[in-house]
Design a protein around this motif. Sequence first.
Motif, PDB file in Angstrom:
ATOM      1  N   GLU A 165      45.650  30.852  32.784  1.00  0.00           N
ATOM      2  CA  GLU A 165      44.869  31.961  32.249  1.00  0.00           C
ATOM      3  C   GLU A 165      43.372  31.665  32.300  1.00  0.00           C
ATOM      4  N   GLY A 199      42.106  31.992  35.876  1.00  0.00           N
ATOM      5  CA  GLY A 199      41.929  33.402  36.207  1.00  0.00           C
ATOM      6  C   GLY A 199      40.704  34.002  35.540  1.00  0.00           C
ATOM      7  N   ARG A 239      37.238  35.699  37.207  1.00  0.00           N
ATOM      8  CA  ARG A 239      36.610  36.968  36.807  1.00  0.00           C
ATOM      9  C   ARG A 239      35.146  36.758  36.457  1.00  0.00           C
ATOM     10  N   ALA A 278      47.241  32.657  36.434  1.00  0.00           N
ATOM     11  CA  ALA A 278      45.853  32.789  36.872  1.00  0.00           C
ATOM     12  C   ALA A 278      45.650  34.115  37.595  1.00  0.00           C
ATOM     13  N   VAL A 279      46.603  34.470  38.426  1.00  0.00           N
ATOM     14  CA  VAL A 279      46.513  35.726  39.171  1.00  0.00           C
ATOM     15  C   VAL A 279      46.487  36.911  38.221  1.00  0.00           C
ATOM     16  N   ALA A 332      43.099  37.069  36.447  1.00  0.00           N
ATOM     17  CA  ALA A 332      41.938  37.323  37.306  1.00  0.00           C
ATOM     18  C   ALA A 332      41.667  38.795  37.512  1.00  0.00           C
ATOM     19  N   SER A 333      42.696  39.622  37.379  1.00  0.00           N
ATOM     20  CA  SER A 333      42.553  41.075  37.534  1.00  0.00           C
ATOM     21  C   SER A 333      41.889  41.392  38.866  1.00  0.00           C
ATOM     22  N   GLY A 352      41.138  38.556  41.967  1.00  0.00           N
ATOM     23  CA  GLY A 352      42.209  37.748  42.537  1.00  0.00           C
ATOM     24  C   GLY A 352      41.875  37.165  43.896  1.00  0.00           C
ATOM     25  N   LEU A 408      40.947  33.551  43.897  1.00  0.00           N
ATOM     26  CA  LEU A 408      42.048  32.601  43.798  1.00  0.00           C
ATOM     27  C   LEU A 408      42.722  32.418  45.150  1.00  0.00           C
TER      28      LEU A 408
END
Length: 247
Positions: A19, A22, A26, A50-51, A54-55, A58, A61
Amino acid sequence: MPTDTPQPSFVLVRPQMGENIGAAARAMWNFGLDRMRVVAPRDGWPNPRAVAMASGAGRLLDEAQLHDDLGAAVGDATYVYATTARARGLTKPVFSPEAAMADAAQRIADGGRVAVLFGPERAGLENEDVARANAVISVPVNPDFPSLNLAQCVLLTGYEWRRATAEVVGRTTPIARGEWASAGDVARLADHYEERLEQAGFFFPETKAAGMKTNLRNLWSRMPLTRADVQMLHGILRQMVRWKDRG
């Protein structure tokens, strides 16, 4: 593909929670940064958490470089900063985040390759990690609670990068509609009020009238009025006069 914008690489060293990785992505993308490197993440890579966190970032990543050790992650860098909130007993230049990103911007403009290290959430970078850096970024946090969340530290550093490399307006007042009143608009408003207040006997006694009129005009010129504001104030005064005449 990463953007062509010259920028530092942000290196997450042994991050623990997906988290936070991600959220760091962001934070980076909020300020136009998209060079992420991840060193030995605790929970493996790729990380679905994480994905999810990241919203819209992404892509960072997907394009992040994964490294087994810090040496490989910063091997191509010509200057490395290590973020830390505590003294390390190491003799190195210590920058504030603002000064560090201004320095980084100049180094990159001169053709350098810059990396910024961010430590794991639990305890931050180890001394061995900091020893690989050329300089330290020290965040002026509360000494009684110096721990920064990984994404918060990335966000803070990214913000200072943006300030160092993009025009940031310190203060502005956007007009929702219309335009600012001109000096002539304001002068006519002052005339209108002065005329009506004169008729109402407001400027009394006579010995103080001139000073009162000057103060009133200064009041109007000091106010940031739009043309709509001026029209409304004219209308208010007209309506009050009509109401008085009806009475």
